[in-house]
Design a protein around this motif. Sequence first.
Motif, PDB file in Angstrom:
ATOM      1  N   SER A 176       0.824  -1.207   0.000  1.00  0.00           N
ATOM      2  CA  SER A 176       0.000   0.000   0.000  1.00  0.00           C
ATOM      3  C   SER A 176       0.859   1.258   0.000  1.00  0.00           C
ATOM      4  O   SER A 176       0.535   2.240  -0.677  1.00  0.00           O
ATOM      5  CB  SER A 176      -0.929   0.000   1.219  1.00  0.00           C
ATOM      6  N   LEU A 177       1.975   1.239   0.752  1.00  0.00           N
ATOM      7  CA  LEU A 177       2.875   2.380   0.755  1.00  0.00           C
ATOM      8  C   LEU A 177       3.540   2.554  -0.600  1.00  0.00           C
ATOM      9  O   LEU A 177       3.710   3.692  -1.081  1.00  0.00           O
ATOM     10  CB  LEU A 177       3.937   2.202   1.842  1.00  0.00           C
ATOM     11  N   PHE A 178       3.899   1.449  -1.228  1.00  0.00           N
ATOM     12  CA  PHE A 178       4.515   1.512  -2.555  1.00  0.00           C
ATOM     13  C   PHE A 178       3.578   2.165  -3.558  1.00  0.00           C
ATOM     14  O   PHE A 178       3.993   3.021  -4.349  1.00  0.00           O
ATOM     15  CB  PHE A 178       4.892   0.101  -3.009  1.00  0.00           C
ATOM     16  N   GLU A 179       2.299   1.775  -3.537  1.00  0.00           N
ATOM     17  CA  GLU A 179       1.338   2.342  -4.469  1.00  0.00           C
ATOM     18  C   GLU A 179       1.039   3.805  -4.158  1.00  0.00           C
ATOM     19  O   GLU A 179       0.859   4.617  -5.069  1.00  0.00           O
ATOM     20  CB  GLU A 179       0.048   1.518  -4.428  1.00  0.00           C
ATOM     21  N   GLN A 180       0.996   4.142  -2.865  1.00  0.00           N
ATOM     22  CA  GLN A 180       0.737   5.533  -2.495  1.00  0.00           C
ATOM     23  C   GLN A 180       1.878   6.446  -2.936  1.00  0.00           C
ATOM     24  O   GLN A 180       1.644   7.558  -3.429  1.00  0.00           O
ATOM     25  CB  GLN A 180       0.526   5.636  -0.980  1.00  0.00           C
ATOM     26  N   LEU A 181       3.103   5.991  -2.764  1.00  0.00           N
ATOM     27  CA  LEU A 181       4.247   6.796  -3.198  1.00  0.00           C
ATOM     28  C   LEU A 181       4.316   6.877  -4.723  1.00  0.00           C
ATOM     29  O   LEU A 181       4.757   7.895  -5.271  1.00  0.00           O
ATOM     30  CB  LEU A 181       5.538   6.207  -2.644  1.00  0.00           C
ATOM     31  N   ARG A 182       3.898   5.820  -5.385  1.00  0.00           N
ATOM     32  CA  ARG A 182       3.926   5.847  -6.850  1.00  0.00           C
ATOM     33  C   ARG A 182       2.982   6.907  -7.391  1.00  0.00           C
ATOM     34  O   ARG A 182       3.277   7.556  -8.402  1.00  0.00           O
ATOM     35  CB  ARG A 182       3.560   4.473  -7.399  1.00  0.00           C
ATOM     36  N   GLU A 183       1.867   7.137  -6.694  1.00  0.00           N
ATOM     37  CA  GLU A 183       0.959   8.199  -7.097  1.00  0.00           C
ATOM     38  C   GLU A 183       1.582   9.575  -6.889  1.00  0.00           C
ATOM     39  O   GLU A 183       1.219  10.532  -7.579  1.00  0.00           O
ATOM     40  CB  GLU A 183      -0.350   8.084  -6.312  1.00  0.00           C
ATOM     41  N   GLN A 184       2.516   9.672  -5.942  1.00  0.00           N
ATOM     42  CA  GLN A 184       3.210  10.934  -5.702  1.00  0.00           C
ATOM     43  C   GLN A 184       4.401  11.126  -6.630  1.00  0.00           C
ATOM     44  O   GLN A 184       5.073  12.161  -6.569  1.00  0.00           O
ATOM     45  CB  GLN A 184       3.703  11.003  -4.251  1.00  0.00           C
ATOM     46  N   GLY A 185       4.684  10.133  -7.467  1.00  0.00           N
ATOM     47  CA  GLY A 185       5.831  10.230  -8.366  1.00  0.00           C
ATOM     48  C   GLY A 185       7.116   9.720  -7.773  1.00  0.00           C
ATOM     49  O   GLY A 185       8.201  10.089  -8.233  1.00  0.00           O
ATOM     50  N   VAL A 186       7.017   8.867  -6.737  1.00  0.00           N
ATOM     51  CA  VAL A 186       8.195   8.324  -6.063  1.00  0.00           C
ATOM     52  C   VAL A 186       8.157   6.807  -6.158  1.00  0.00           C
ATOM     53  O   VAL A 186       7.131   6.179  -5.868  1.00  0.00           O
ATOM     54  CB  VAL A 186       8.243   8.761  -4.585  1.00  0.00           C
ATOM     55  N   GLN A 187       9.265   6.208  -6.548  1.00  0.00           N
ATOM     56  CA  GLN A 187       9.389   4.749  -6.611  1.00  0.00           C
ATOM     57  C   GLN A 187      10.154   4.260  -5.392  1.00  0.00           C
ATOM     58  O   GLN A 187      11.331   4.580  -5.201  1.00  0.00           O
ATOM     59  CB  GLN A 187      10.108   4.318  -7.885  1.00  0.00           C
ATOM     60  N   LEU A 188       9.491   3.505  -4.533  1.00  0.00           N
ATOM     61  CA  LEU A 188      10.107   2.967  -3.322  1.00  0.00           C
ATOM     62  C   LEU A 188      10.839   1.672  -3.659  1.00  0.00           C
ATOM     63  O   LEU A 188      10.245   0.735  -4.206  1.00  0.00           O
ATOM     64  CB  LEU A 188       9.040   2.702  -2.256  1.00  0.00           C
ATOM     65  N   ILE A 189      12.119   1.608  -3.315  1.00  0.00           N
ATOM     66  CA  ILE A 189      12.957   0.441  -3.600  1.00  0.00           C
ATOM     67  C   ILE A 189      13.558  -0.038  -2.292  1.00  0.00           C
ATOM     68  O   ILE A 189      14.234   0.713  -1.579  1.00  0.00           O
ATOM     69  CB  ILE A 189      14.077   0.788  -4.600  1.00  0.00           C
ATOM     70  N   THR A 190      13.303  -1.303  -1.954  1.00  0.00           N
ATOM     71  CA  THR A 190      13.830  -1.901  -0.721  1.00  0.00           C
ATOM     72  C   THR A 190      14.360  -3.295  -1.022  1.00  0.00           C
ATOM     73  O   THR A 190      14.066  -3.876  -2.067  1.00  0.00           O
ATOM     74  CB  THR A 190      12.738  -2.007   0.358  1.00  0.00           C
ATOM     75  N   LYS A 191      15.121  -3.813  -0.090  1.00  0.00           N
ATOM     76  CA  LYS A 191      15.503  -5.216  -0.183  1.00  0.00           C
ATOM     77  C   LYS A 191      14.308  -6.089   0.188  1.00  0.00           C
ATOM     78  O   LYS A 191      13.362  -5.627   0.827  1.00  0.00           O
ATOM     79  CB  LYS A 191      16.681  -5.499   0.753  1.00  0.00           C
TER      80      LYS A 191
END
Length: 292
Positions: free
Chosen positions: A197-212
Amino acid sequence: MDTTTIFCESDEFCKEFEPQWEQHLLESSLKQRRRQGALCLSEIMTIMVGFHLSGYRTFKHYYLNYVLRYQRDYFPGLVSYHRFVELLQGSLVPLCCFLTSRFGQCSGISFIDSTKISVCHNRRIGSHQVMAGFAARGKASMGWFYGFKLHLVINDQGELPGVKITAGNVDDRDPVPEVTRSLFGKLFGDRGYISQSLFEQLREQGVQLITKVRKNMKNKLLPLFDKLLLRKRSIIESVNDPLKNISQIEHSRHRSPVNFFVNLIAGLVAYTFREKKPSLNIRLPQALPVVI
């Protein structure tokens, strides 16, 4: 960092900030004397920021043994230590605004992490009253603690584009959307930020979350450039270490919640004045690809 440089930066800020701040203050029905203090706001902020750059472990020793002895030429209207501690409470809001004015620009590559700010030893949690109602019990990688969490975002040059302070029991993922509102591009974090859910929310803000990924998760295919940057995520630990061990933002000697936050914010402002920040040194046209 030269004291004159810090004062000039803070004084230029205060000249623009104080008139606007006074316009938004609530008026009181009681008559109050508006006398000019011996120390102006910019001088108070300069002394606090200078403490966090000095290497002294306690502000009392810094003020009594250094400021009062060697910096009277810089601050002719110096007051006693106890009076200065009283004046600190009025500098919290200006310091917060001064910090936001010194935020770095997002370059498309950002790193996020949180670190604990404990306010007392675990054995004294039951008897600790100073931060009652503000601090909370939380758990970090080093175990349980009582205090706050400092959420930091840095860019590839070690500058601070975002900061958030929460209670110790707040999940690391909760303040991420707010602290990354001004970001774009790629955001690298540890496994504690894994959330669909956080990944999708940030993607709407134009941010790609990358984690291990965790051991029980399927491996993700990442571009080679993202894999290399993910290995460099520990660069943010190089920011947390000087904040705690040089700027002394974490200790158990606070006697006021306001002064605790003043000390913490002043330590972050002092970090922005450091000339050498941890950097990836990748801002070259041939080395830094276009971030989409």
